[in-house]
Scaffold this motif. Structure first.
Motif, PDB file in Angstrom:
ATOM      1  N   MET A   1      89.246  69.907 -86.089  1.00  0.00           N
ATOM      2  CA  MET A   1      89.052  71.321 -85.843  1.00  0.00           C
ATOM      3  C   MET A   1      87.911  71.877 -86.710  1.00  0.00           C
ATOM      4  SD  MET A   1      91.835  74.283 -85.928  1.00  0.00           S
ATOM      5  CE  MET A   1      91.355  75.879 -86.435  1.00  0.00           C
ATOM      6  N   LEU A   2      87.828  71.392 -87.947  1.00  0.00           N
ATOM      7  CA  LEU A   2      86.778  71.876 -88.838  1.00  0.00           C
ATOM      8  C   LEU A   2      85.394  71.575 -88.274  1.00  0.00           C
ATOM      9  CD1 LEU A   2      85.768  73.010 -91.585  1.00  0.00           C
ATOM     10  CD2 LEU A   2      85.914  70.675 -92.430  1.00  0.00           C
ATOM     11  N   PHE A   3      85.212  70.354 -87.786  1.00  0.00           N
ATOM     12  CA  PHE A   3      83.893  69.982 -87.272  1.00  0.00           C
ATOM     13  C   PHE A   3      83.579  70.690 -85.954  1.00  0.00           C
ATOM     14  CE2 PHE A   3      84.751  66.501 -90.239  1.00  0.00           C
ATOM     15  CZ  PHE A   3      83.600  66.605 -91.008  1.00  0.00           C
ATOM     16  N   ASP A   4      84.623  71.052 -85.192  1.00  0.00           N
ATOM     17  CA  ASP A   4      84.393  71.859 -83.988  1.00  0.00           C
ATOM     18  C   ASP A   4      83.830  73.219 -84.374  1.00  0.00           C
ATOM     19  OD1 ASP A   4      85.299  69.830 -82.370  1.00  0.00           O
ATOM     20  OD2 ASP A   4      87.345  70.632 -82.236  1.00  0.00           O
ATOM     21  N   ARG A   5      84.404  73.825 -85.405  1.00  0.00           N
ATOM     22  CA  ARG A   5      83.907  75.134 -85.881  1.00  0.00           C
ATOM     23  C   ARG A   5      82.498  75.009 -86.454  1.00  0.00           C
ATOM     24  NH1 ARG A   5      86.398  79.168 -83.486  1.00  0.00           N
ATOM     25  NH2 ARG A   5      88.623  79.074 -83.797  1.00  0.00           N
ATOM     26  N   LEU A   6      82.245  73.910 -87.165  1.00  0.00           N
ATOM     27  CA  LEU A   6      80.905  73.711 -87.726  1.00  0.00           C
ATOM     28  C   LEU A   6      79.867  73.616 -86.612  1.00  0.00           C
ATOM     29  CD1 LEU A   6      81.573  71.170 -90.620  1.00  0.00           C
ATOM     30  CD2 LEU A   6      81.102  73.605 -90.818  1.00  0.00           C
ATOM     31  N   ASN A   7      80.194  72.883 -85.557  1.00  0.00           N
ATOM     32  CA  ASN A   7      79.271  72.767 -84.431  1.00  0.00           C
ATOM     33  C   ASN A   7      79.160  74.074 -83.664  1.00  0.00           C
ATOM     34  OD1 ASN A   7      78.517  70.093 -84.844  1.00  0.00           O
ATOM     35  ND2 ASN A   7      80.339  69.348 -83.815  1.00  0.00           N
ATOM     36  N   GLU A   8      80.275  74.780 -83.533  1.00  0.00           N
ATOM     37  CA  GLU A   8      80.272  76.045 -82.800  1.00  0.00           C
ATOM     38  C   GLU A   8      79.427  77.102 -83.509  1.00  0.00           C
ATOM     39  OE1 GLU A   8      83.561  79.066 -80.792  1.00  0.00           O
ATOM     40  OE2 GLU A   8      84.193  77.684 -82.353  1.00  0.00           O
ATOM     41  N   GLY A   9      79.454  77.105 -84.820  1.00  0.00           N
ATOM     42  CA  GLY A   9      78.702  78.093 -85.593  1.00  0.00           C
ATOM     43  C   GLY A   9      77.224  77.769 -85.728  1.00  0.00           C
ATOM     44  N   GLY A  10      76.816  76.642 -85.229  1.00  0.00           N
ATOM     45  CA  GLY A  10      75.415  76.247 -85.316  1.00  0.00           C
ATOM     46  C   GLY A  10      75.207  75.245 -86.429  1.00  0.00           C
ATOM     47  N   PRO A  11      74.952  73.989 -86.087  1.00  0.00           N
ATOM     48  CA  PRO A  11      74.853  72.942 -87.109  1.00  0.00           C
ATOM     49  C   PRO A  11      73.753  73.186 -88.133  1.00  0.00           C
ATOM     50  CG  PRO A  11      74.795  71.991 -84.894  1.00  0.00           C
ATOM     51  CD  PRO A  11      74.801  73.467 -84.741  1.00  0.00           C
ATOM     52  N   PHE A  12      72.679  73.858 -87.746  1.00  0.00           N
ATOM     53  CA  PHE A  12      71.568  74.079 -88.675  1.00  0.00           C
ATOM     54  C   PHE A  12      71.997  74.912 -89.878  1.00  0.00           C
ATOM     55  CE2 PHE A  12      67.728  76.338 -90.140  1.00  0.00           C
ATOM     56  CZ  PHE A  12      66.954  75.235 -90.464  1.00  0.00           C
ATOM     57  N   PHE A  13      72.937  75.810 -89.685  1.00  0.00           N
ATOM     58  CA  PHE A  13      73.403  76.645 -90.793  1.00  0.00           C
ATOM     59  C   PHE A  13      74.753  76.187 -91.342  1.00  0.00           C
ATOM     60  CE2 PHE A  13      70.266  79.366 -88.821  1.00  0.00           C
ATOM     61  CZ  PHE A  13      69.597  79.829 -89.925  1.00  0.00           C
ATOM     62  N   MET A  14      75.623  75.685 -90.481  1.00  0.00           N
ATOM     63  CA  MET A  14      76.976  75.369 -90.920  1.00  0.00           C
ATOM     64  C   MET A  14      77.061  74.070 -91.729  1.00  0.00           C
ATOM     65  SD  MET A  14      78.885  77.865 -89.952  1.00  0.00           S
ATOM     66  CE  MET A  14      80.565  77.321 -89.814  1.00  0.00           C
ATOM     67  N   TYR A  15      76.335  73.032 -91.347  1.00  0.00           N
ATOM     68  CA  TYR A  15      76.410  71.776 -92.104  1.00  0.00           C
ATOM     69  C   TYR A  15      75.834  71.912 -93.515  1.00  0.00           C
ATOM     70  CZ  TYR A  15      78.396  69.180 -88.242  1.00  0.00           C
ATOM     71  OH  TYR A  15      79.236  68.730 -87.270  1.00  0.00           O
ATOM     72  N   PRO A  16      74.707  72.602 -93.706  1.00  0.00           N
ATOM     73  CA  PRO A  16      74.280  72.838 -95.098  1.00  0.00           C
ATOM     74  C   PRO A  16      75.313  73.640 -95.894  1.00  0.00           C
ATOM     75  CG  PRO A  16      72.431  73.190 -93.648  1.00  0.00           C
ATOM     76  CD  PRO A  16      73.643  72.995 -92.773  1.00  0.00           C
ATOM     77  N   LEU A  17      75.965  74.603 -95.247  1.00  0.00           N
ATOM     78  CA  LEU A  17      77.008  75.361 -95.941  1.00  0.00           C
ATOM     79  C   LEU A  17      78.178  74.456 -96.325  1.00  0.00           C
ATOM     80  CD1 LEU A  17      77.078  78.715 -93.956  1.00  0.00           C
ATOM     81  CD2 LEU A  17      76.404  78.384 -96.338  1.00  0.00           C
ATOM     82  N   PHE A  18      78.516  73.527 -95.459  1.00  0.00           N
ATOM     83  CA  PHE A  18      79.589  72.576 -95.765  1.00  0.00           C
ATOM     84  C   PHE A  18      79.202  71.699 -96.955  1.00  0.00           C
ATOM     85  CE2 PHE A  18      81.879  68.532 -94.875  1.00  0.00           C
ATOM     86  CZ  PHE A  18      83.162  69.017 -95.050  1.00  0.00           C
ATOM     87  N   LEU A  19      77.962  71.231 -96.973  1.00  0.00           N
ATOM     88  CA  LEU A  19      77.488  70.422 -98.104  1.00  0.00           C
ATOM     89  C   LEU A  19      77.443  71.239 -99.389  1.00  0.00           C
ATOM     90  CD1 LEU A  19      74.637  68.392 -96.369  1.00  0.00           C
ATOM     91  CD2 LEU A  19      76.926  67.601 -97.014  1.00  0.00           C
ATOM     92  N   ILE A  20      77.071  72.504 -99.287  1.00  0.00           N
ATOM     93  CA  ILE A  20      77.055  73.382-100.461  1.00  0.00           C
ATOM     94  C   ILE A  20      78.472  73.591-100.980  1.00  0.00           C
ATOM     95  CG2 ILE A  20      76.605  75.753-101.220  1.00  0.00           C
ATOM     96  CD1 ILE A  20      74.149  75.699 -99.338  1.00  0.00           C
ATOM     97  N   LEU A  21      79.449  73.748-100.072  1.00  0.00           N
ATOM     98  CA  LEU A  21      80.843  73.886-100.488  1.00  0.00           C
ATOM     99  C   LEU A  21      81.299  72.647-101.257  1.00  0.00           C
ATOM    100  CD1 LEU A  21      83.601  75.339-100.476  1.00  0.00           C
ATOM    101  CD2 LEU A  21      84.035  74.245 -98.256  1.00  0.00           C
ATOM    102  N   ILE A  22      80.974  71.472-100.753  1.00  0.00           N
ATOM    103  CA  ILE A  22      81.335  70.232-101.446  1.00  0.00           C
ATOM    104  C   ILE A  22      80.658  70.173-102.816  1.00  0.00           C
ATOM    105  CG2 ILE A  22      81.086  67.712-101.377  1.00  0.00           C
ATOM    106  CD1 ILE A  22      81.477  67.941 -98.317  1.00  0.00           C
ATOM    107  N   LEU A  23      79.384  70.564-102.880  1.00  0.00           N
ATOM    108  CA  LEU A  23      78.651  70.573-104.153  1.00  0.00           C
ATOM    109  C   LEU A  23      79.294  71.531-105.154  1.00  0.00           C
ATOM    110  CD1 LEU A  23      76.207  69.708-105.868  1.00  0.00           C
ATOM    111  CD2 LEU A  23      74.929  71.561-104.767  1.00  0.00           C
TER     112      LEU A  23
END
Length: 116
Positions: free
Chosen positions: A1-23
């Motif tokens: 479900m998380l990756f569905d939301r990440l893709n739905e929100g636009g990978p260009f912005f959501m995946y960097p935000l996910f990496l920033i959260l992990i950082l």
């Protein structure tokens, strides 16, 4: 479900935000395990989490501009279609705010522990 939301929100912005959260989480854990001064790490967490919220709002603004361009070219759009587009537009800022809050909470706890 998380990756569905990440893709739905636009990978260009959501995946960097996910990496920033992990950082941010890694930096918080590092600060908890670090002996001595953690001011530099806390400052880095603060700056990175602030970047996350700004990145999320940038994604929203760019997405809304694209959506309004599409609405302008189509002419008429249904309220359901507009609501779906607005929902997608708010995913990046919400994730950015979540990342910011995790960073802020980490800084608050680190500050509280450091004073004892």
């Amino acid at each position: 479900m998380l990756f569905d939301r990440l893709n739905e929100g636009g990978p260009f912005f959501m995946y960097p935000l996910f990496l920033i959260l992990i950082l941010v989480i890694i930096l918080i854990v590092k600060a908890f395990l670090q002996k001595g001064s953690v001011e530099k790490t806390m400052s880095l967490i603060s700056s990175i989490s602030l970047f996350a919220i700004v990145w999320g709002f940038l994604g929203q603004i760019i997405g809304l501009i694209g959506a309004f361009d599409a609405i302008e070219s189509i002419g008429e759009v249904s309220p359901a279609m507009l609501a779906a587009g607005l929902k997608v537009a708010f995913l990046a800022p919400v994730f950015g705010m979540f990342t910011f809050l995790v960073g802020r909470l980490g800084i608050i706890v680190l500050t509280w522990i450091k004073k004892d």
